[in-house]
Design a protein around this motif. Sequence first.
Motif, mmCIF file in Angstrom:
data_model
loop_
_atom_site.group_PDB
_atom_site.id
_atom_site.type_symbol
_atom_site.label_atom_id
_atom_site.label_comp_id
_atom_site.label_asym_id
_atom_site.label_seq_id
_atom_site.Cartn_x
_atom_site.Cartn_y
_atom_site.Cartn_z
ATOM 1 N N ILE A 57 -1.349 19.556 -7.454
ATOM 2 C CA ILE A 57 -1.427 20.275 -8.728
ATOM 3 C C ILE A 57 -2.579 21.260 -8.633
ATOM 4 O O ILE A 57 -3.714 20.865 -8.333
ATOM 5 N N LYS A 58 -2.275 22.530 -8.865
ATOM 6 C CA LYS A 58 -3.326 23.554 -8.839
ATOM 7 C C LYS A 58 -3.435 24.171 -10.215
ATOM 8 O O LYS A 58 -2.452 24.708 -10.751
ATOM 9 N N ALA A 59 -4.625 24.124 -10.773
ATOM 10 C CA ALA A 59 -4.850 24.658 -12.113
ATOM 11 C C ALA A 59 -4.932 26.181 -12.077
ATOM 12 O O ALA A 59 -5.621 26.762 -11.244
ATOM 13 N N LYS A 60 -4.212 26.826 -12.999
ATOM 14 C CA LYS A 60 -4.267 28.288 -13.102
ATOM 15 C C LYS A 60 -5.114 28.735 -14.284
ATOM 16 O O LYS A 60 -5.227 29.922 -14.568
ATOM 17 N N GLU A 61 -5.680 27.775 -14.986
ATOM 18 C CA GLU A 61 -6.634 28.072 -16.076
ATOM 19 C C GLU A 61 -7.585 26.891 -16.173
ATOM 20 O O GLU A 61 -7.337 25.813 -15.610
ATOM 21 N N ASP A 62 -8.669 27.086 -16.912
ATOM 22 C CA ASP A 62 -9.603 25.986 -17.154
ATOM 23 C C ASP A 62 -8.958 24.951 -18.071
ATOM 24 O O ASP A 62 -8.166 25.307 -18.956
ATOM 25 N N GLY A 63 -9.313 23.723 -17.879
ATOM 26 C CA GLY A 63 -8.937 22.676 -18.817
ATOM 27 C C GLY A 63 -7.523 22.142 -18.673
ATOM 28 O O GLY A 63 -6.967 21.605 -19.633
ATOM 29 N N VAL A 64 -6.944 22.265 -17.484
ATOM 30 C CA VAL A 64 -5.627 21.650 -17.245
ATOM 31 C C VAL A 64 -5.804 20.130 -17.174
ATOM 32 O O VAL A 64 -6.734 19.630 -16.529
ATOM 33 N N ASN A 65 -4.924 19.404 -17.835
ATOM 34 C CA ASN A 65 -4.992 17.940 -17.818
ATOM 35 C C ASN A 65 -3.874 17.365 -16.968
ATOM 36 O O ASN A 65 -2.704 17.743 -17.135
ATOM 37 N N VAL A 66 -4.251 16.461 -16.100
ATOM 38 C CA VAL A 66 -3.291 15.707 -15.290
ATOM 39 C C VAL A 66 -3.377 14.265 -15.779
ATOM 40 O O VAL A 66 -4.422 13.629 -15.670
ATOM 41 N N MET A 86 0.843 -1.202 0.000
ATOM 42 C CA MET A 86 0.000 0.000 0.000
ATOM 43 C C MET A 86 0.875 1.248 0.000
ATOM 44 O O MET A 86 1.979 1.259 0.512
ATOM 45 N N SER A 87 0.339 2.300 -0.543
ATOM 46 C CA SER A 87 1.130 3.511 -0.690
ATOM 47 C C SER A 87 0.541 4.693 0.081
ATOM 48 O O SER A 87 0.904 5.820 -0.176
ATOM 49 N N ALA A 88 -0.351 4.410 1.017
ATOM 50 C CA ALA A 88 -1.009 5.509 1.741
ATOM 51 C C ALA A 88 -0.015 6.380 2.499
ATOM 52 O O ALA A 88 -0.285 7.554 2.745
ATOM 53 N N ASP A 89 1.142 5.805 2.843
ATOM 54 C CA ASP A 89 2.139 6.573 3.593
ATOM 55 C C ASP A 89 3.129 7.301 2.679
ATOM 56 O O ASP A 89 4.046 7.962 3.159
ATOM 57 N N GLN A 90 2.963 7.169 1.378
ATOM 58 C CA GLN A 90 3.873 7.842 0.441
ATOM 59 C C GLN A 90 3.544 9.329 0.338
ATOM 60 O O GLN A 90 2.427 9.745 0.613
ATOM 61 N N MET A 103 -5.724 19.119 -7.350
ATOM 62 C CA MET A 103 -5.699 17.664 -7.259
ATOM 63 C C MET A 103 -4.520 17.275 -6.373
ATOM 64 O O MET A 103 -3.412 17.803 -6.515
ATOM 65 N N ILE A 104 -4.796 16.379 -5.458
ATOM 66 C CA ILE A 104 -3.766 15.869 -4.547
ATOM 67 C C ILE A 104 -3.620 14.392 -4.869
ATOM 68 O O ILE A 104 -4.612 13.659 -4.890
ATOM 69 N N ALA A 105 -2.403 13.955 -5.173
ATOM 70 C CA ALA A 105 -2.216 12.579 -5.657
ATOM 71 C C ALA A 105 -0.870 12.037 -5.198
ATOM 72 O O ALA A 105 -0.041 12.762 -4.631
ATOM 73 N N GLN A 106 -0.682 10.764 -5.476
ATOM 74 C CA GLN A 106 0.568 10.074 -5.133
ATOM 75 C C GLN A 106 1.062 9.305 -6.339
ATOM 76 O O GLN A 106 0.304 9.027 -7.269
ATOM 77 N N PHE A 107 2.330 8.901 -6.276
ATOM 78 C CA PHE A 107 2.799 7.852 -7.170
ATOM 79 C C PHE A 107 2.455 6.521 -6.510
ATOM 80 O O PHE A 107 2.560 6.388 -5.287
ATOM 81 N N THR A 108 2.000 5.575 -7.319
ATOM 82 C CA THR A 108 1.482 4.311 -6.781
ATOM 83 C C THR A 108 2.084 3.133 -7.540
ATOM 84 O O THR A 108 2.880 3.324 -8.464
ATOM 85 N N GLU A 109 1.640 1.953 -7.202
ATOM 86 C CA GLU A 109 2.083 0.762 -7.951
ATOM 87 C C GLU A 109 1.601 0.811 -9.399
ATOM 88 O O GLU A 109 2.156 0.143 -10.256
#
Length: 72
Positions: A10-19, A1-5, A42-48
Amino acid sequence: MSADQDFFVIKAKEDGVNVIGLTRGTDTRFHHSEKLDKGEVMIAQFTEHTSAVKVRGNAVIQTSHGEVNTED
Ligand code: TRP
């Protein structure tokens, strides 16, 4: 599990930013695309499943290594 990673933000400064999440392993391909509008975060992690992330559009990305802005 990666919950501790570490998380990255990422904060969008315009509409339509793609992650875009790219797969881990021998086959590097897009597996997820998230669209953010201006001011959305968006708050995210690197995962398996996810070894790399591509950000398209005007955004601020914060990681434990520092903060970076995509170009306008
Ligand atoms: N299901 C994906 C995963 O566990 C979700 C994900 C995590 C993701 N980090 C990401 C999607 C970064 C896009 C970008 O790997």
